[in-house]
Structures are given as structure tokens and as C-alpha cells.
Design a protein around this motif. Structure first.
Motif, PDB file in Angstrom:
ATOM      1  N   PRO A   1       0.998  -1.260   0.138  1.00 34.46           N
ATOM      2  CA  PRO A   1       0.021  -0.062  -0.028  1.00 34.46           C
ATOM      3  C   PRO A   1       0.899   1.270   0.150  1.00 34.46           C
ATOM      4  O   PRO A   1       2.028   1.060   0.448  1.00 34.46           O
ATOM      5  CB  PRO A   1      -0.653  -0.056   1.409  1.00 34.46           C
ATOM      6  CG  PRO A   1       0.118  -0.972   2.181  1.00 34.46           C
ATOM      7  CD  PRO A   1       0.874  -1.839   1.269  1.00 34.46           C
ATOM      8  N   CYS A   2       0.207   2.209  -0.319  1.00 36.10           N
ATOM      9  CA  CYS A   2       1.250   3.512  -0.485  1.00 36.10           C
ATOM     10  C   CYS A   2       1.838   4.351   0.703  1.00 36.10           C
ATOM     11  O   CYS A   2       2.734   4.695   0.640  1.00 36.10           O
ATOM     12  CB  CYS A   2       0.431   4.697  -1.583  1.00 36.10           C
ATOM     13  SG  CYS A   2      -0.981   5.562  -0.370  1.00 36.10           S
ATOM     14  N   GLY A   3       0.975   3.990   1.661  1.00 34.99           N
ATOM     15  CA  GLY A   3       1.572   4.512   3.009  1.00 34.99           C
ATOM     16  C   GLY A   3       1.024   5.925   3.161  1.00 34.99           C
ATOM     17  O   GLY A   3       0.636   6.540   2.273  1.00 34.99           O
ATOM     18  N   MET A   4       1.355   6.556   4.493  1.00 33.46           N
ATOM     19  CA  MET A   4       1.286   7.921   4.711  1.00 33.46           C
ATOM     20  C   MET A   4       1.681   8.781   3.717  1.00 33.46           C
ATOM     21  O   MET A   4       1.108   9.848   3.414  1.00 33.46           O
ATOM     22  CB  MET A   4       1.361   7.965   6.196  1.00 33.46           C
ATOM     23  CG  MET A   4       0.982   9.452   6.337  1.00 33.46           C
ATOM     24  SD  MET A   4       1.257   9.784   8.368  1.00 33.46           S
ATOM     25  CE  MET A   4       0.072   8.560   9.175  1.00 33.46           C
ATOM     26  N   PHE A   5       2.851   8.550   3.341  1.00 28.54           N
ATOM     27  CA  PHE A   5       3.595   9.781   2.632  1.00 28.54           C
ATOM     28  C   PHE A   5       4.087   9.262   1.287  1.00 28.54           C
ATOM     29  O   PHE A   5       4.531   9.726   0.373  1.00 28.54           O
ATOM     30  CB  PHE A   5       5.032   9.989   3.263  1.00 28.54           C
ATOM     31  CG  PHE A   5       4.956  10.459   4.745  1.00 28.54           C
ATOM     32  CD1 PHE A   5       4.143  11.940   5.052  1.00 28.54           C
ATOM     33  CD2 PHE A   5       5.163   9.888   5.794  1.00 28.54           C
ATOM     34  CE1 PHE A   5       4.034  12.351   6.083  1.00 28.54           C
ATOM     35  CE2 PHE A   5       5.095  10.303   7.209  1.00 28.54           C
ATOM     36  CZ  PHE A   5       4.193  11.572   7.133  1.00 28.54           C
ATOM     37  N   GLY A   6       3.331   8.077   0.680  1.00 30.09           N
ATOM     38  CA  GLY A   6       3.514   7.774  -0.509  1.00 30.09           C
ATOM     39  C   GLY A   6       4.702   6.937  -1.030  1.00 30.09           C
ATOM     40  O   GLY A   6       5.070   6.976  -2.227  1.00 30.09           O
ATOM     41  N   LYS A   7       5.701   6.818  -0.197  1.00 32.93           N
ATOM     42  CA  LYS A   7       7.060   6.233  -0.428  1.00 32.93           C
ATOM     43  C   LYS A   7       6.768   4.672  -1.155  1.00 32.93           C
ATOM     44  O   LYS A   7       7.591   4.600  -1.908  1.00 32.93           O
ATOM     45  CB  LYS A   7       7.982   6.158   0.736  1.00 32.93           C
ATOM     46  CG  LYS A   7       8.339   7.693   1.054  1.00 32.93           C
ATOM     47  CD  LYS A   7       9.460   7.203   2.181  1.00 32.93           C
ATOM     48  CE  LYS A   7       9.853   8.657   2.686  1.00 32.93           C
ATOM     49  NZ  LYS A   7      11.054   8.556   3.599  1.00 32.93           N
ATOM     50  N   GLU A   8       5.748   4.086  -0.759  1.00 32.33           N
ATOM     51  CA  GLU A   8       5.701   2.492  -1.268  1.00 32.33           C
ATOM     52  C   GLU A   8       4.700   2.617  -2.431  1.00 32.33           C
ATOM     53  O   GLU A   8       4.228   1.376  -2.902  1.00 32.33           O
ATOM     54  CB  GLU A   8       5.082   1.796  -0.139  1.00 32.33           C
ATOM     55  CG  GLU A   8       5.914   1.745   1.088  1.00 32.33           C
ATOM     56  CD  GLU A   8       7.439   1.490   0.792  1.00 32.33           C
ATOM     57  OE1 GLU A   8       7.604   0.284   0.325  1.00 32.33           O
ATOM     58  OE2 GLU A   8       8.282   1.856   1.524  1.00 32.33           O
ATOM     59  N   LEU A   9       4.380   3.771  -2.962  1.00 31.51           N
ATOM     60  CA  LEU A   9       3.288   3.712  -4.224  1.00 31.51           C
ATOM     61  C   LEU A   9       3.708   2.767  -5.098  1.00 31.51           C
ATOM     62  O   LEU A   9       4.697   3.001  -5.725  1.00 31.51           O
ATOM     63  CB  LEU A   9       2.997   5.273  -4.454  1.00 31.51           C
ATOM     64  CG  LEU A   9       2.078   5.205  -5.448  1.00 31.51           C
ATOM     65  CD1 LEU A   9       0.539   4.952  -5.072  1.00 31.51           C
ATOM     66  CD2 LEU A   9       1.842   6.701  -6.056  1.00 31.51           C
ATOM     67  N   HIS A  10       2.785   1.820  -5.602  1.00 32.08           N
ATOM     68  CA  HIS A  10       2.829   0.893  -6.632  1.00 32.08           C
ATOM     69  C   HIS A  10       4.132  -0.207  -6.726  1.00 32.08           C
ATOM     70  O   HIS A  10       4.219  -0.794  -7.504  1.00 32.08           O
ATOM     71  CB  HIS A  10       3.218   1.800  -8.104  1.00 32.08           C
ATOM     72  CG  HIS A  10       2.159   2.601  -8.309  1.00 32.08           C
ATOM     73  ND1 HIS A  10       2.402   3.764  -8.991  1.00 32.08           N
ATOM     74  CD2 HIS A  10       0.782   2.713  -7.889  1.00 32.08           C
ATOM     75  CE1 HIS A  10       1.279   4.311  -9.258  1.00 32.08           C
ATOM     76  NE2 HIS A  10       0.413   3.741  -8.554  1.00 32.08           N
ATOM     77  N   LYS A  11       4.908  -0.152  -5.375  1.00 28.24           N
ATOM     78  CA  LYS A  11       5.922  -0.936  -5.414  1.00 28.24           C
ATOM     79  C   LYS A  11       5.600  -2.544  -5.045  1.00 28.24           C
ATOM     80  O   LYS A  11       4.402  -2.973  -4.142  1.00 28.24           O
ATOM     81  CB  LYS A  11       6.655  -0.523  -3.981  1.00 28.24           C
ATOM     82  CG  LYS A  11       7.661   0.699  -4.501  1.00 28.24           C
ATOM     83  CD  LYS A  11       8.702   0.691  -3.199  1.00 28.24           C
ATOM     84  CE  LYS A  11       9.607   1.990  -3.715  1.00 28.24           C
ATOM     85  NZ  LYS A  11      10.610   2.193  -2.507  1.00 28.24           N
ATOM     86  N   VAL A  12       6.203  -3.237  -5.539  1.00 29.49           N
ATOM     87  CA  VAL A  12       6.035  -4.517  -5.401  1.00 29.49           C
ATOM     88  C   VAL A  12       7.387  -5.444  -4.907  1.00 29.49           C
ATOM     89  O   VAL A  12       8.610  -5.293  -5.508  1.00 29.49           O
ATOM     90  CB  VAL A  12       5.579  -5.537  -6.765  1.00 29.49           C
ATOM     91  CG1 VAL A  12       5.233  -6.921  -6.342  1.00 29.49           C
ATOM     92  CG2 VAL A  12       4.333  -4.907  -7.346  1.00 29.49           C
ATOM     93  N   GLU A  13       7.453  -6.080  -3.922  1.00 27.92           N
ATOM     94  CA  GLU A  13       8.541  -7.045  -3.444  1.00 27.92           C
ATOM     95  C   GLU A  13       8.205  -8.282  -3.370  1.00 27.92           C
ATOM     96  O   GLU A  13       7.040  -8.608  -2.603  1.00 27.92           O
ATOM     97  CB  GLU A  13       9.433  -6.211  -2.300  1.00 27.92           C
ATOM     98  CG  GLU A  13       9.985  -5.075  -2.665  1.00 27.92           C
ATOM     99  CD  GLU A  13      10.647  -4.566  -1.437  1.00 27.92           C
ATOM    100  OE1 GLU A  13      10.698  -4.996  -0.215  1.00 27.92           O
ATOM    101  OE2 GLU A  13      11.368  -3.305  -1.517  1.00 27.92           O
ATOM    102  N   GLY A  14       9.122  -9.262  -3.372  1.00 31.66           N
ATOM    103  CA  GLY A  14       8.785 -10.725  -3.000  1.00 31.66           C
ATOM    104  C   GLY A  14      10.265 -11.552  -3.144  1.00 31.66           C
ATOM    105  O   GLY A  14      11.121 -10.778  -3.106  1.00 31.66           O
ATOM    106  N   TYR A  15       9.944 -12.852  -2.968  1.00 29.06           N
ATOM    107  CA  TYR A  15      11.072 -13.930  -3.214  1.00 29.06           C
ATOM    108  C   TYR A  15      10.568 -15.223  -3.767  1.00 29.06           C
ATOM    109  O   TYR A  15       9.204 -15.217  -3.775  1.00 29.06           O
ATOM    110  CB  TYR A  15      11.699 -13.768  -1.764  1.00 29.06           C
ATOM    111  CG  TYR A  15      10.853 -14.426  -0.666  1.00 29.06           C
ATOM    112  CD1 TYR A  15      10.276 -15.880  -0.557  1.00 29.06           C
ATOM    113  CD2 TYR A  15       9.958 -13.576   0.078  1.00 29.06           C
ATOM    114  CE1 TYR A  15       9.518 -16.255   0.275  1.00 29.06           C
ATOM    115  CE2 TYR A  15       9.094 -14.041   0.930  1.00 29.06           C
ATOM    116  CZ  TYR A  15       8.766 -15.306   1.240  1.00 29.06           C
ATOM    117  OH  TYR A  15       7.937 -15.847   2.068  1.00 29.06           O
ATOM    118  N   ILE A  16      11.434 -15.849  -4.316  1.00 27.38           N
ATOM    119  CA  ILE A  16      11.282 -17.294  -4.740  1.00 27.38           C
ATOM    120  C   ILE A  16      12.040 -18.321  -3.838  1.00 27.38           C
ATOM    121  O   ILE A  16      13.089 -17.890  -3.698  1.00 27.38           O
ATOM    122  CB  ILE A  16      11.549 -17.321  -6.255  1.00 27.38           C
ATOM    123  CG1 ILE A  16      10.640 -16.665  -7.185  1.00 27.38           C
ATOM    124  CG2 ILE A  16      11.469 -18.924  -6.781  1.00 27.38           C
ATOM    125  CD1 ILE A  16      11.054 -16.252  -8.561  1.00 27.38           C
TER     126      ILE A  16
END
Length: 787
Positions: free
Chosen positions: A582-597
Motif C-alpha cells: 500500500p502507498c503508506g502515509m507519505f506515498g513512498k511505497e506507491l506501486h511497489k512490489v517486493e517478494g522472493y522465490i
């Protein structure tokens, strides 16, 4: 911007001359944008005065009238200027006295009250003390560092008896946000359907850096600009074409002398007889005084592809040795808005008239038949109040709520889920990779790309009618797809796609549950998506992330996707966990995707990161963690200096989009989003893929099932811009569907699906809609009449 130059225009036949003086703005800006001049004959007698502003209009008037007007105007200006000079002098004296008194006070305080020496203090205008002079200038409203643009004075004062020569056209709405383009400039880079087959490949409409910047992709534009400059600096110099004459002659640049086409140009402008045109051009070629020009024509006809700029013919059809009949056929104008049509072959059907031109813009230019625009732009939504509809629906499920058609987009939900197939090349890539972890990377990239088309797609797709279908066959990409609306309450859409070569099967059923939360609408993904790689005997399953549309009532609509997506390889036990942040309060995470295999022993093999609106990368876990630690130290220092800004209680403003994905050294690119077509923002933010989904090509009506949503009259009407007709058709179809349901209930009949049956997914052991086959046998008897 100002223009400061005299322009001289001379008629060399009559000796008449026009002198125009583009005036500099001057100290107080009175002359800003002004143009003044006169027209005189060869005896230097002035016939008229021309005046105005190059930003507004130009007028013409008799010289005597103009001079008399200027004299009367000057008398009034002299009285004003004297008063202004007196005011300025008084202000200047006050500033000097203020500085003088300040110096005396400082001298007294430094001497402890003793008698002050009779030395004059250094006045700012004598010794140039910058600080005090700057204070004086600032008090008067001046700026030392910038030449502020003077305030634009009143429009042109028209002299009585003047004649209007020209007035500037008003610029289009939102021109200030579109590089201040005029209406004419707006259309210069437009690439209309069919133009690709006509234009030379060197036409600047094909420049990828300009196209990327027009679409707002600044980073891509910068990269393409650097690539083109590097290509130009190569030994061949990209766009340069040299032609060599006979032995002993100098090299010449480009094509033949432009005089060769003088007769053709005259014919186009003055409608000369075409027989005369043919004769004149042939005579010009045969009797040309330039032996080198004639030699070039012969040499090009034998060795190179020479394009005739008048006829549009290739070298073997050029006017040397061509029949008059064929020449006439080539140059006949169709008088369509004054355009001159070339007779050229399509890019997809053979060699064009520009086959010899170098391709200076794209390293590997491919031929596409994609649709780049819709018949009409989208309808403005800001005139409709949604609050009156949604205020009673907070916390409720919205599938049964009828929304105004203006909030729709001209696609069915069946077509929207077909957009999963936009990046099918990732599936084809996974089919040929030998390693299971690499295959999982390709599948993960495909899962992210499948939801990337939702970026800025704030329009709601049409709810499919019960029994509605949609098919898509893409032979060039090697797949075909069929989907069907298998349930109306709850609304469930089932789809099945398969490789034409038997490499994969991609299927699933989607049931999006919509909820309204006051300021936003949230779509909860329900249903399982399954991808089977038949060559490797592998099956992958996952569900999509949550999707939320913000500012339904007030503010600009914007979309975010969040939630955890788990992709499981049921054959090897490998798993990919993707966190859509989610984008969070200040939008730093907007549109980000992180994960692992990880493998079945839970060992992490790689980290996947990026943005679902841009690209996805893969990197070693240790490298990623080290990079994050070093990045976190820098962020901690920054965060101490950062202060949160005030929020808006009425609208959840979309955070500013942060810098693009910071690539960790050693990363491998898995997927990058394609740029959207021009004017996408006025076409429901459709991608190139989405633009073509509702296209009904000639001959398709005889092949498609009558339930295909390309035949839906409400969607077709909205696509064509007929909102009222679309709304009426939508109501008619919904009423027809209700009447059919009442009739079935009356007769105690159940609805039976045609192409999908309820069954069990063999990989998840959950209920799923499974394709029963037979659609592409084209046996469409007994299908319901739903439209």
C-alpha cells in the motif's frame, strides 16, 4: 520571451519593400511584443504603416493617420512621464536620506556618543555597497538576480481607420499543461491509422524519444535520445546519404536538383493540364543542362532505390521511361482536404516506396496493425454527482448497484480479463526455460504484468450479461481465448486460453467483490488463476491482489493495488510470494512490489522487486539485503530532516510518484511495461492491447458467436461517443435480462452454461469453472438471444 530584430521583406518583381521592427521590451516593458513597420514602393514612398503585437494581431493604416495619432498620444504620455519622473525622484531621495541617517546613527553608537567626524558617510550610490543597494532595490520591488518579465500591457491600441490583417487563434484548453502548444502544433506528431504505410521511415513521427516524451515517459525518452545520438555519431552518420556522380565530378548530398520537380509543383498549385505536365518533366530530364543530374537518375534507376517525390513511385517506375498513362495514375490528386495521396504499398504487404531509406529511429522496426485510438474520446465525468447514489451504500457490496454509464469504459469485464494476455511472451519464455526457478521468475513477471493494465484505469467495465461470451485469437502470438459469463448473482466470469502449439493452458474464474468505503471503492479478488506449462508438466496457481480506487466523491481518481500474492508450482513445490505494498502515509511505497522465490525446502533463491506500473527485476537475496541496509542508513539521515506536510480532510490525494525503480547492481530485468498510445488519457487510459479488443474487423461477424460482447449495442454506442444511446441500450438489455430470468423462474427452468461447467480444480481441490470444449468448432446453434 521577446523578439528583437528588424525583418525585411522584398518583392523582387515590383521593388516593393516591407520593413518590420520587432521591438525589445525596454526598461519598463512598454514595448513588450510590439511590432511596427511600413510598406514602401521602389521609389521609397510609404503607402501604409503596419503595427500590432506578434502575440495578438496586426493592423494596417494610412501613414498620415498613424503619425497624427502618435503625436496626440505622445502629448498625453509626456504629462504622465513628468509625474512619474517626479515620483521616482522623490522615492530615490528618500532612500538616500534613509541610508544617510542610518550611517550617522552607526557612527554615533561606535564613538560612544562623542562628536562625530565631519566625514561624509559612504552613500550607496557613490561607493556601491551591494547589501544596502539591494535593500533599496527590494524596497522598490526590483530583483537583482532575474530580469522579471514585465506585466503585459493593455492590448493593441487601434488607430481609427485601421484594417485588421491578422489575429492569433485562441489556444486549446489546458494548453498551459501541454507545452503551450497551439491547435496546429497539437496535431503535428499525430500518427493516424494508415499513415505508417505511407510515411517514410525517416519521418520524425516515428522518433521514439519524441513519442516517449509526448506520452510522459521522460526516462525512456532520455534513453532513446542518447541511443539515437550514438547511432548518428557512427561512421555512416545515420541519416546521411551520399550520391556519387560520374568520374571527375564532385560528390553531392541527397537527391537530384529540386528544379526537376518545378513543373509538377506548378501543376499541383495551378491545376495545369496533366499532359503538359508529363511533357515538361520528360523534357526537363532529357534536356537538363546538368549532366551530373541526369547521370544520377540513370545510376539510381540501375543500382539504388530512388523515390520520386512527386509521383510516389519507386526507381523502376520513375518518370524516365514511364508511360504517360502510368504517370497520370500516380499523380492524380483525390482532392480530399487538399492532401496529395501517394501510391505506395502497405508495410505489411511488400516493398514500399521508401524501402531504400535507412531506419534511423528503431534498431529492429517491426510491423504492427495495432489500433491506436478509439472512434471518440471519453465522456467528461465531472458533471455527475455520485454522492446521491453511493451515500446509502457505505460498507455494502456494489454488484447490485446501478451506476451512471458515464463512469463506465467501453469494454465488458470479459474483455478486461482478456487483458491478462497482453504479455503472453512471458509465458512462451517460461515454456522454453530449463530451470524451474527461472520459469517461476517468468511466471511471476506475467502475474504482475496481468494487472499492470489497471494503472489509471478508473472507468468501470460493463457488467457482462448472463451467457455473454468473448473470444480472442492471436495467431502471431500463438494463442486463442474464450470467456463466458457463467453466473449473474453472484457475477462470475470464466476464461480459458490455450497455446496453438500445445505449450500451455491458462484458465480461471473471477468473482470480484466490490465494496464502497465512503471515499473509495475496493475490489476484493475472488477466484483462482491457473497456468499449466504442458511441456514441463507443471501447474501454477495464484489470486490477484486487492485493487482500490480512491476519491470517488471528491478529488482526482487514482488507483493502488495491495495485498499478498502467492504463486505455487504444484509440481516442484517452488513458491513465489509477492507483496503489493500500500502507498503508506507519505506515498513512498506507491506501486511497489517486493517478494522472493523459494524452493520446497524454503531456501530463498532470488528476490523480485519493482513497480507493477513500470518493471520487475530479480537479484540475489544477499546482494539485495546488503543494498537495502546501505540504503536504509541514508534514509535515516534524511528522515530526521523531513517533516510531514498537512493533509487534506476531504480527499485522499494521490501521493507524488517517487523516482523510478532504483535498480540493485547485478539485477536481471524480468519485464517492462509497454508505453501507452498517444491520447490514451482521453481514451479511458487504454493500452494498445485494450484499444483493439472491441474492434470488429470485416468478416468477423460471420465467425463470432452471436453472444460475443463485440455485438453489445451499449458498449458500441459508448465507444462511438453516443452516451445517451448507450444509456438507453444498457437499460434495455438489463430489462431484457430481468424478463428472461422471470420467465425461467415462472417455468421452473435453471440456466445452463454453454462452454464451461462447474467442477473441481485438480491442483487446488476447490470448486472452479472448467472449460468443456467445443467453442472453436463454431457450432453456435441454440445460443440465447441476449442483445
Amino acid at each position: 520571451m521577446e523578439t528583437n530584430k528588424s525583418s525585411l521583406q522584398t518583392n523582387y518583381h515590383t521593388g516593393d519593400k516591407c520593413v518590420l521592427n520587432f521591438k525589445p521590451c525596454g526598461m519598463f516593458g512598454k514595448e513588450l511584443h510590439k511590432v511596427e513597420g511600413y510598406i514602401q514602393d521602389k521609389s521609397k514612398k510609404k503607402h501604409c504603416v503596419i503595427y500590432g503585437k506578434w502575440t495578438e494581431c496586426m493592423w494596417s493604416v494610412d501613414p498620415q493617420t498613424y503619425e497624427a495619432h502618435k503625436k496626440s498620444e505622445k502629448k498625453g504620455d509626456n504629462k504622465k512621464s513628468k509625474n512619474n519622473q517626479n515620483k521616482a525622484a522623490k522615492t530615490h531621495i528618500k532612500n538616500i536620506l534613509h541610508c544617510y541617517k542610518k550611517k550617522i546613527k552607526e557612527a554615533k553608537s561606535s564613538s560612544g556618543g562623542d562628536e562625530v567626524k565631519k566625514e561624509k558617510p559612504q552613500l550607496p550610490y557613490l561607493k556601491g555597497e551591494a547589501a544596502e543597494r539591494a535593500d533599496t532595490r527590494r524596497a522598490a520591488g526590483a530583483d537583482d538576480d532575474a530580469d522579471d518579465m514585465p506585466e503585459v500591457q493593455e492590448t493593441v491600441a487601434v488607430v481609427p481607420g485601421s484594417v485588421l490583417l491578422w489575429r492569433i487563434d485562441s489556444r486549446p484548453p489546458h494548453s498551459s499543461t501541454m507545452y503551450n502548444f497551439t491547435n496546429f502544433a497539437m496535431a503535428l506528431n499525430e500518427l493516424e491509422p494508415g499513415m505508417e504505410a505511407v510515411l517514410a521511415p525517416t519521418d520524425c513521427r516515428f522518433r521514439p524519444d519524441i513519442r516517449a516524451m509526448e506520452n510522459g515517459n521522460i526516462d525512456e525518452a532520455s534513453k532513446e535520445k542518447e541511443r539515437l545520438e550514438e547511432t548518428e555519431s557512427s561512421s555512416e552518420r545515420g541519416i546521411r546519404m551520399k550520391r556519387t556522380g560520374p568520374p571527375g565530378t564532385k560528390k553531392t548530398e541527397g537527391l537530384v536538383d529540386i528544379g526537376f520537380f518545378a513543373s509538377a509543383r506548378a501543376w499541383l498549385l495551378k491545376d495545369l493540364d496533366i499532359d503538359v505536365l508529363v511533357k515538361e518533366i520528360k523534357d526537363h530530364v532529357l534536356k537538363s543542362s546538368s549532366a551530373q543530374t541526369f547521370y544520377q537518375l540513370q545510376k539510381m534507376n540501375n543500382e539504388d532505390e530512388f523515390y520520386d517525390a512527386v509521383t510516389g513511385l519507386d526507381s523502376d517506375e520513375s518518370c524516365e521511361g514511364v508511360s504517360e498513362a502510368s504517370f497520370k495514375d500516380a499523380v492524380v490528386s483525390q482532392k480530399n482536404n487538399g492532401r496529395f495521396h501517394r501510391r505506395t504499398a502497405s508495410r505489411n504487404t511488400g516493398t514500399t516506396a521508401f524501402s531504400s531509406c535507412q531506419r534511423i529511429y528503431t534498431p529492429d522496426q517491426t510491423d504492427t496493425d495495432s489500433v491506436t485510438s478509439l472512434p471518440a474520446p471519453m465522456y467528461a465525468r465531472n458533471t455527475i454527482s455520485v454522492w446521491s447514489i453511493l451515500k446509502k451504500c457505505i460498507g455494502l457490496e456494489l454488484s447490485k448497484i446501478t451506476m451512471p454509464i458515464a463512469f463506465n469504459e467501453p469494454l465488458s469485464f470479459l474483455q478486461r480479463i482478456t487483458e491478462y494476455m497482453e504479455h503472453t511472451y512471458l509465458i512462451n519464455k517460461a515454456c522454453v526455460l530449463p530451470d524451474s526457478i527461472e520459469r517461476m521468475q517468468a511466471v511471476a513477471a506475467f502475474a504482475v504484468s496481468a494487472v499492470a493494465s489497471q494503472w489509471d484505469r478508473t472507468g468501470k467495465p460493463f457488467n457482462p450479461l448472463l451467457g455473454e461470451t468473448y473470444e480472442l485469437v492471436r495467431e502471431e502470438q500463438g494463442y486463442r481465448l474464450i470467456s463466458e459469463q457463467v453466473s449473474h448473482h453472484p457475477p462470475i466470469s470464466a476464461f480459458h486460453a490455450e497455446s496453438l502449439t500445445g505449450d500451455f493452458v491458462f484458465h480461471g474464474s473471477i468473482y470480484p467483490k466490490l465494496k464502497y468505503w465512503g471515499k473509495s471503492v475496493e475490489a476484493e479478488p475472488r477466484g483462482t488463476i491457473t497456468l499449466e506449462l504442458l511441456r514441463h508438466n507443471e501447474a501454477y496457481t495464484w489470486s490477484n491482489p486487492y485493487c482500490c480506487v480512491h476519491n470517488i466523491i471528491l478529488g482526482k481518481l487514482w488507483i493502488e493495488q495491495y495485498g499478498t500474492v502467492e504463486i505455487i508450482n504444484h509440481n516442484t513445490g517452488d513458491k513465489c510470494v509477492l507483496n503489493f505494498k500500500p502507498c503508506g502515509m507519505f506515498g513512498k511505497e506507491l506501486h511497489k512490489v517486493e517478494g522472493y522465490i523459494q524452493d520446497k525446502s524454503k531456501k530463498k533463491h532470488c528476490v523480485i522487486y519493482g513497480k507493477w506500473t513500470e518493471c520487475m527485476w530479480s537479484v540475489d537475496p544477499q546482494t539485495y539485503e546488503a543494498h537495502k541496509k546501505s540504503e536504509k542508513k541514508g534514509d535515516n539521515k534524511k528522515s530526521k530532516n523531513d517533516e510531514p506536510q498537512g493533509a487534506d480532510d476531504d480527499a485522499d490525494d494521490m501521493p507524488e510518484v517517487q523516482e523510478t525503480v532504483a535498480v540493485v547492481p547485478g539485477s536481471v530485468l524480468l519485464w517492462r511495461i509497454d508505453s501507452r498510445p498517444p491520447h490514451s488519457s482521453t481514451m479511458y487510459n487504454f493500452t494498445n492491447f485494450a484499444m483493439a479488443l472491441n474492434e470488429l474487423e470485416p468478416g468477423m461477424e460471420a465467425v463470432l458467436a452471436p453472444t460475443d460482447c463485440r455485438f453489445r449495442p451499449d458498449i458500441r454506442a459508448m465507444e462511438n461517443g453516443n452516451i445517451d444511446e448507450a444509456s438507453k441500450e444498457k437499460e434495455r438489455l438489463e430489462e431484457k435480462q430481468r424478463a428472461a430470468r422471470k420467465e425461467r423462474n415462472k417455468n421452473e427452468e435453471d440456466w445452463s452454461t454453454r462452454w464451461f461447467q462447474m467442477g473441481t480444480n485438480p491442483y487446488t481441490n476447490r470448486e472452479d469453472w472448467i472449460y468443456s470444449g467445443g467453442y472453436f468448432n463454431r457450432n453456435y446453434q441454440d445460443l440465447p438471444d441476449i442483445y
